[in-house]
Scaffold this active site. Sequence first.
Site, PDB file in Angstrom:
ATOM      1  CG  ASP A 126      13.072  37.095  87.335  1.00  0.00           C
ATOM      2  OD1 ASP A 126      13.997  36.565  88.094  1.00  0.00           O
ATOM      3  OD2 ASP A 126      12.420  37.936  87.505  1.00  0.00           O
ATOM      4  CG  ASP A 204       9.847  32.898  85.742  1.00  0.00           C
ATOM      5  OD1 ASP A 204       9.238  32.891  84.454  1.00  0.00           O
ATOM      6  OD2 ASP A 204       9.395  33.510  86.617  1.00  0.00           O
ATOM      7  CG  HIS A 253      12.179  33.736  90.786  1.00  0.00           C
ATOM      8  ND1 HIS A 253      12.041  35.028  90.489  1.00  0.00           N
ATOM      9  CD2 HIS A 253      11.742  32.848  89.557  1.00  0.00           C
ATOM     10  CE1 HIS A 253      11.224  35.081  89.331  1.00  0.00           C
ATOM     11  NE2 HIS A 253      11.120  33.909  88.799  1.00  0.00           N
ATOM     12  CG  ASP A 255      17.524  33.506  92.621  1.00  0.00           C
ATOM     13  OD1 ASP A 255      16.518  33.667  92.817  1.00  0.00           O
ATOM     14  OD2 ASP A 255      18.195  34.378  91.797  1.00  0.00           O
ATOM     15  CB  CYS A 355      16.723  39.019  90.971  1.00  0.00           C
ATOM     16  SG  CYS A 355      16.137  37.906  92.036  1.00  0.00           S
TER      17      CYS A 355
HETATM   18  N1  ABU Z   1      12.497  36.925  92.971  1.00  0.00           N
HETATM   19  C1  ABU Z   1      11.497  36.285  93.614  1.00  0.00           C
HETATM   20  C2  ABU Z   1      11.607  36.080  95.226  1.00  0.00           C
HETATM   21  C3  ABU Z   1      10.741  35.435  95.906  1.00  0.00           C
HETATM   22  C4  ABU Z   1      11.025  35.120  97.378  1.00  0.00           C
HETATM   23  O1  ABU Z   1      11.827  34.559  97.749  1.00  0.00           O
HETATM   24  O2  ABU Z   1      10.273  36.133  98.076  1.00  0.00           O
END
Ligand code: ABU
Length: 371
Positions: A126, A204, A253, A255, A355
């Site tokens: 992140d 981020d 995010h 990914d 992540c």
């Molecule tokens: N790292 C955030 C993940 C967000 C999601 O797709 O729920």
Amino acid sequence: MYSPSNTPAAPQQLSSSTPRVNSYTEWDPLEEVIVGIADDATIPAWHVALKATMPEKHWQFFREHGGKAFDPALIASANRELDMLAKILEAEGVTVVRPERTPFTKPFSTPDWSSRGGLYAAMPRDIMLVTGDEIIEAPMPWRSRYFEIHAYRSLLKTYFAAGARWTAAPKPQLPDHLYDNEYEEPQGDEPDRWVINEFEPCFDAADFVHCGADIFYFRSHTTNQAGAAWLQRHLGPKYRFHEIGCNDRHRMHIDTTFLPLAPGKVLVNPDRMVKLPPVLRGWEALPAPPPCTPDSEPLYFSGKWLSMNILMLDEHRAIVAAHEENLMSALRGWGITPIPCPFQAFYNFGGSIHCATLDIRRRGGLQSYCL
Ligand code: ABU
């Protein structure tokens, strides 16, 4: 007991021609990686930025407990999984480094605002972007993450001493007027609405993924257009930036929506991805199968699509959360060998294996894979 996979072997030592920090894709052979730690993970203090992204059923939990440490048993389970991930990576010949323990429950302030605590050093993806031989610190908009980079400072100094370029994007001020304090989720056909405006560049790092000379990103509740523009201008004309469309109202995010796995193969979230950008014409879009996380996991920060959040060891092998049977089976069908790692407890901190890691060195140079 885990035993290393046998196809194909990962490098056992640093390839002499590769700089210590070197990463251009999600799939070049992985040689060194940061794996996060869950120690001192702290419930983030309530703020409108959380309202836009976090599951509504947990808002009250954040309101009541923000600034307190997470349950020690949950931290211990997540740490066991992270340690197992580190062992798997090392058994595959990858060098693993870890951030430093940091007292995230300590309140802090700037001249403009204060926070009841920090968050964690569990998700290096992140907070830093590695592009070629450069590590870029992201100007993240969550106030609770303002000093999170401290957990990585000694690693950053080590990489700098080894020749890496080290850059921090302009430190944001995060004043009240950066945020839409009246934010409500748009309904039905209403247009997207963002909890951060364009007051200053914010992003981020996990809102960006690399495919060699092409970088894909989306506008989200953690990345504004000014943030993407800063990064594009900073990296210069060697890189082309492509904004992808997505129909997730809680966008944060990339990914868990769009993850390139190998040249010509991209894993996509069938609930969120609208269409592939034109530069990926000829690429195979692999729709992620239904996630397998049981309803018993609280998932404080996310939905179940963390299933997609996998780490490629190279273009033929992926480390996948061990309970994601559907994805492992799909990957086999796509010619990718899954390497399972227990990771279900870690999901409760809002990420999975992608992540929880940051590629520091992958063998390979800058190439173009897109039209
Ligand atoms: N790292 C955030 C993940 C967000 C999601 O797709 O729920």
